[in-house]
Design an enzyme around this catalytic site. Structure first.
Site, PDB file in Angstrom:
ATOM      1  N   ASN A   1      15.733  -5.400 -14.024  1.00 25.25           N
ATOM      2  CA  ASN A   1      16.036  -3.994 -13.710  1.00 25.25           C
ATOM      3  C   ASN A   1      15.756  -3.659 -12.247  1.00 25.25           C
ATOM      4  O   ASN A   1      15.618  -2.493 -11.894  1.00 25.25           O
ATOM      5  CB  ASN A   1      15.282  -3.052 -14.661  1.00 25.25           C
ATOM      6  CG  ASN A   1      13.779  -3.292 -14.638  1.00 25.25           C
ATOM      7  OD1 ASN A   1      13.271  -3.989 -13.766  1.00 25.25           O
ATOM      8  ND2 ASN A   1      13.072  -2.713 -15.594  1.00 25.25           N
TER       9      ASN A   1
ATOM     10  N   ARG B   1       4.403   1.942  -9.031  1.00 27.10           N
ATOM     11  CA  ARG B   1       3.372   2.268 -10.018  1.00 27.10           C
ATOM     12  C   ARG B   1       2.612   3.501  -9.552  1.00 27.10           C
ATOM     13  O   ARG B   1       2.254   3.605  -8.366  1.00 27.10           O
ATOM     14  CB  ARG B   1       2.389   1.103 -10.210  1.00 27.10           C
ATOM     15  CG  ARG B   1       2.920  -0.047 -11.042  1.00 27.10           C
ATOM     16  CD  ARG B   1       3.246   0.354 -12.485  1.00 27.10           C
ATOM     17  NE  ARG B   1       3.838  -0.721 -13.259  1.00 27.10           N
ATOM     18  CZ  ARG B   1       5.137  -0.896 -13.481  1.00 27.10           C
ATOM     19  NH1 ARG B   1       6.021  -0.049 -12.981  1.00 27.10           N
ATOM     20  NH2 ARG B   1       5.567  -1.892 -14.230  1.00 27.10           N
TER      21      ARG B   1
ATOM     22  N   GLN C   1       0.472   6.493 -18.492  1.00 20.92           N
ATOM     23  CA  GLN C   1       1.747   6.850 -19.106  1.00 20.92           C
ATOM     24  C   GLN C   1       1.612   6.789 -20.618  1.00 20.92           C
ATOM     25  O   GLN C   1       1.121   5.781 -21.105  1.00 20.92           O
ATOM     26  CB  GLN C   1       2.853   5.922 -18.601  1.00 20.92           C
ATOM     27  CG  GLN C   1       3.160   6.192 -17.148  1.00 20.92           C
ATOM     28  CD  GLN C   1       4.336   5.394 -16.610  1.00 20.92           C
ATOM     29  OE1 GLN C   1       4.684   5.510 -15.461  1.00 20.92           O
ATOM     30  NE2 GLN C   1       4.952   4.573 -17.425  1.00 20.92           N
TER      31      GLN C   1
ATOM     32  N   HIS D   1       9.181   7.931 -16.513  1.00 23.07           N
ATOM     33  CA  HIS D   1       9.444   6.541 -16.108  1.00 23.07           C
ATOM     34  C   HIS D   1      10.751   6.056 -16.756  1.00 23.07           C
ATOM     35  O   HIS D   1      10.778   5.705 -17.929  1.00 23.07           O
ATOM     36  CB  HIS D   1       8.268   5.667 -16.553  1.00 23.07           C
ATOM     37  CG  HIS D   1       8.256   4.316 -15.920  1.00 23.07           C
ATOM     38  ND1 HIS D   1       7.162   3.496 -15.943  1.00 23.07           N
ATOM     39  CD2 HIS D   1       9.194   3.636 -15.232  1.00 23.07           C
ATOM     40  CE1 HIS D   1       7.436   2.377 -15.307  1.00 23.07           C
ATOM     41  NE2 HIS D   1       8.678   2.436 -14.875  1.00 23.07           N
TER      42      HIS D   1
HETATM   43  P1  NDP Z   1       8.970  -8.646  -6.502  1.00 22.91           P
HETATM   44  O1  NDP Z   1       7.924  -9.562  -7.015  1.00 22.91           O
HETATM   45  O2  NDP Z   1      10.340  -9.161  -6.236  1.00 22.91           O
HETATM   46  O3  NDP Z   1       8.490  -7.975  -5.160  1.00 22.91           O
HETATM   47  C1  NDP Z   1       7.193  -7.566  -4.946  1.00 22.91           C
HETATM   48  C2  NDP Z   1       6.949  -7.675  -3.464  1.00 22.91           C
HETATM   49  O4  NDP Z   1       5.678  -7.091  -3.212  1.00 22.91           O
HETATM   50  C3  NDP Z   1       6.887  -9.115  -2.969  1.00 22.91           C
HETATM   51  O5  NDP Z   1       7.737  -9.211  -1.857  1.00 22.91           O
HETATM   52  C4  NDP Z   1       5.419  -9.274  -2.583  1.00 22.91           C
HETATM   53  O6  NDP Z   1       5.265  -9.999  -1.404  1.00 22.91           O
HETATM   54  C5  NDP Z   1       5.069  -7.878  -2.206  1.00 22.91           C
HETATM   55  N1  NDP Z   1       3.641  -7.614  -2.216  1.00 22.91           N
HETATM   56  C6  NDP Z   1       2.719  -8.007  -3.123  1.00 22.91           C
HETATM   57  N2  NDP Z   1       1.521  -7.516  -2.788  1.00 22.91           N
HETATM   58  C7  NDP Z   1       1.707  -6.820  -1.649  1.00 22.91           C
HETATM   59  C8  NDP Z   1       0.858  -6.094  -0.795  1.00 22.91           C
HETATM   60  N3  NDP Z   1      -0.458  -6.014  -1.059  1.00 22.91           N
HETATM   61  N4  NDP Z   1       1.378  -5.491   0.307  1.00 22.91           N
HETATM   62  C9  NDP Z   1       2.695  -5.582   0.572  1.00 22.91           C
HETATM   63  N5  NDP Z   1       3.556  -6.273  -0.202  1.00 22.91           N
HETATM   64  C10 NDP Z   1       3.060  -6.874  -1.284  1.00 22.91           C
HETATM   65  O7  NDP Z   1       9.013  -7.419  -7.527  1.00 22.91           O
HETATM   66  P2  NDP Z   1      10.121  -6.307  -7.716  1.00 22.91           P
HETATM   67  O8  NDP Z   1      10.649  -5.924  -6.400  1.00 22.91           O
HETATM   68  O9  NDP Z   1      11.075  -6.687  -8.785  1.00 22.91           O
HETATM   69  O10 NDP Z   1       9.221  -5.142  -8.333  1.00 22.91           O
HETATM   70  C11 NDP Z   1       8.200  -4.529  -7.543  1.00 22.91           C
HETATM   71  C12 NDP Z   1       7.384  -3.598  -8.402  1.00 22.91           C
HETATM   72  O11 NDP Z   1       8.195  -2.517  -8.830  1.00 22.91           O
HETATM   73  C13 NDP Z   1       6.884  -4.233  -9.714  1.00 22.91           C
HETATM   74  O12 NDP Z   1       5.668  -4.902  -9.529  1.00 22.91           O
HETATM   75  C14 NDP Z   1       6.708  -3.031 -10.593  1.00 22.91           C
HETATM   76  O13 NDP Z   1       5.412  -2.498 -10.429  1.00 22.91           O
HETATM   77  C15 NDP Z   1       7.714  -2.022 -10.066  1.00 22.91           C
HETATM   78  N6  NDP Z   1       8.852  -1.845 -10.974  1.00 22.91           N
HETATM   79  C16 NDP Z   1       9.117  -0.570 -11.436  1.00 22.91           C
HETATM   80  C17 NDP Z   1      10.132  -0.366 -12.338  1.00 22.91           C
HETATM   81  C18 NDP Z   1      10.484   1.018 -12.800  1.00 22.91           C
HETATM   82  O14 NDP Z   1      11.145   1.149 -13.838  1.00 22.91           O
HETATM   83  N7  NDP Z   1      10.101   2.058 -12.107  1.00 22.91           N
HETATM   84  C19 NDP Z   1      10.923  -1.482 -12.872  1.00 22.91           C
HETATM   85  C20 NDP Z   1      10.651  -2.743 -12.227  1.00 22.91           C
HETATM   86  C21 NDP Z   1       9.611  -2.919 -11.361  1.00 22.91           C
HETATM   87  P3  NDP Z   1       5.386 -11.562  -1.243  1.00 22.91           P
HETATM   88  O15 NDP Z   1       6.408 -12.030  -2.209  1.00 22.91           O
HETATM   89  O16 NDP Z   1       5.822 -11.654   0.151  1.00 22.91           O
HETATM   90  O17 NDP Z   1       4.041 -12.081  -1.512  1.00 22.91           O
END
Ligand code: NDP
Length: 403
Positions: free
Chosen positions: A147, A285, A314, A333
């Site tokens: 998603n 989140r 939630q 959400h």
């Molecule tokens: P990804 O794993 O593709 O991306 C997460 C990114 O966050 C990665 O690039 C990672 O970096 C980076 N990251 C991790 N920790 C840190 C930090 N401390 N500071 C900066 N960057 C950081 O996940 P998605 O993009 O698919 O999803 C992201 C978040 O969105 C999920 O964890 C979830 O909480 C939320 N989400 C919400 C949804 C909704 O319905 N509202 C649905 C799906 C997700 P790197 O890889 O470079 O280490």
């Protein structure tokens, strides 16, 4: 025989549509990074129909019962009297969606001696105490990418909604009014603004790609830099830390996971680094932000707007201040559970269950915790520890008080 407990959100209070608004949804076979969409051996549902609420059962009943397993589906998840608590004693698998999270705290994991798999039908497994899951050797898996684009679209919608003042303007029309000055007194163009994302993973990068044609200046911060070619293509400015990025931005969107390191990263102190009148869009989140600091910033005008669809806990208590603070553009959400997204994560859930029951490896891109350690995609993007503290507050939500 395994007991599988699926905690899903309630069916629509206004009833199911007699006919869905659309007859079909586009079939996505491969995501933008080349990862294939879920590939279960079969599905027992019609894509585009409601699968994420209790009656939809994620389309799993026929499959699980056909194998002789027991499927319990409930929306009752919070508090000691909840259905979830009653089934913890003999549950082998707990399935939950982040939209209606079954908080698996250390206490609950201790009450579930047979628990082997915590399966997130969606993305984001911070509702599971990952530390406790590692210590108890519970596998945690989620349906990576299912998603991400759904959420990226919601982010773009919310940025435009806030900046252009869409919701208040719409309210004027609904109320029978026509005062254009009221509609535009806080309405701007996005063009030329500086927009930054905290994290450029699947969602963050998709947001950047979707915003580039709006002729905005794009910024990002992430632990790992994007390939140079992507930075050039989208004309991105990278910042080493999020605190370095905030002062440059008119709009900041949060797209990183919640973990102990990112919890409350937006607080009174870090909000001082923002430009006055900045906007925040958070679909990642709720707990990334200090709840009351956001309220104070929208009241003082430090933030011109805050929108998102994620809260903590939630469901959000009926009196959660984000429901009523100034210049909010909140939704429940929902961004990652459009009917389109549901079809993908229901298929991904089925794929993970097929692997589990057939003793085949779960794809690395779906694994968060396995064999007592962060694994697969979890080892890349997650941190050890626990971010479920305070989740018992979810029991405060009362359906009959809902507007
Ligand atoms: P990804 O794993 O593709 O991306 C997460 C990114 O966050 C990665 O690039 C990672 O970096 C980076 N990251 C991790 N920790 C840190 C930090 N401390 N500071 C900066 N960057 C950081 O996940 P998605 O993009 O698919 O999803 C992201 C978040 O969105 C999920 O964890 C979830 O909480 C939320 N989400 C919400 C949804 C909704 O319905 N509202 C649905 C799906 C997700 P790197 O890889 O470079 O280490």
């Amino acid at each position: 025989m395994a007991k599988v407990v699926a905690v899903l959100y309630d069916d629509p209070e206004t009833g199911f549509p007699p006919k869905y608004a659309r007859d079909s949804i586009p079939e996505i076979k491969v995501y933008s990074d080349g990862q294939t969409a879920p590939t279960p051996k079969a599905i027992d549902f019609t894509p585009g129909e409601m699968l994420g609420s209790v009656s939809g059962e994620l389309g799993l009943r026929k499959y699980l019962e056909g194998l002789g397993h027991q499927l319990v589906v409930t929306s009752s998840k919070d508090g000691p009297e909840s259905e979830l608590e009653k089934h913890l004693a003999d549950a082998e698998i707990v399935i939950s969606q982040p939209f209606w999270p079954a908080y698996l705290t250390a206490e609950r994991i201790a009450k579930a001696p047979k628990l082997k798999l915590a399966l997130t039908a969606g993305i984001g497994s911070d509702h599971v105490d990952l530390q406790a899951a590692m210590e108890r050797n519970v596998t945690v898996a989620e349906v990576t990418f299912c998603n991400s684009i759904s959420v990226a679209e919601h982010v773009v919608m919310m940025i435009l909604g806030l900046v252009r003042n869409y919701i208040p303007a719409h309210d004027i029309v609904r109320a029978g009014g026509w005062n254009i000055a009221d509609a535009v007194k806080q309405s701007y163009d996005l063009e030329g603004m500086h927009v930054g994302t905290v994290a450029a993973g699947r969602i963050g990068l998709a947001v950047l790609r979707r915003l580039a044609p709006f002729d905005v200046k794009l910024h990002y911060t992430d632990r790992h830099r994007l390939p140079e070619a992507v930075e050039k293509e989208l004309n991105l400015t990278w910042h080493a830390t999020r605190e370095d990025m905030y002062p440059h931005c008119d709009v900041v969107t949060l797209n990183c996971p919640l973990n102990p390191e990112t919890e409350h990263m937006i607080n009174d102190e870090t909000l001082k680094l923002f430009r006055r009148g900045a906007y925040i869009v958070n679909t990642a989140r709720g707990k990334l932000c200090d709840r009351d600091a956001i309220v104070r910033a929208t009241e003082s005008g430090q933030l011109a707007g805050y929108a998102g669809d994620v809260w903590f806990p939630q469901p959000a208590p009926n009196d959660h201040p984000w429901r009523t603070m100034p210049n909010e553009g909140m939704t429940p959400h929902m961004s990652g559970t459009s009917l389109s997204a549901q079809a993908r994560y229901a298929a991904g859930t089925r794929e993970i269950l097929e692997c589990y029951f057939e003793g085949r490896p779960i794809r690395d891109e779906y694994l968060i915790v396995q064999d007592g350690a962060l694994a697969g995609v979890g080892a890349h993007s997650y941190s050890k520890g626990n971010a479920t503290g305070g989740s018992e507050e979810a029991a405060k939500y009362k359906k009959d008080k809902a507007a």
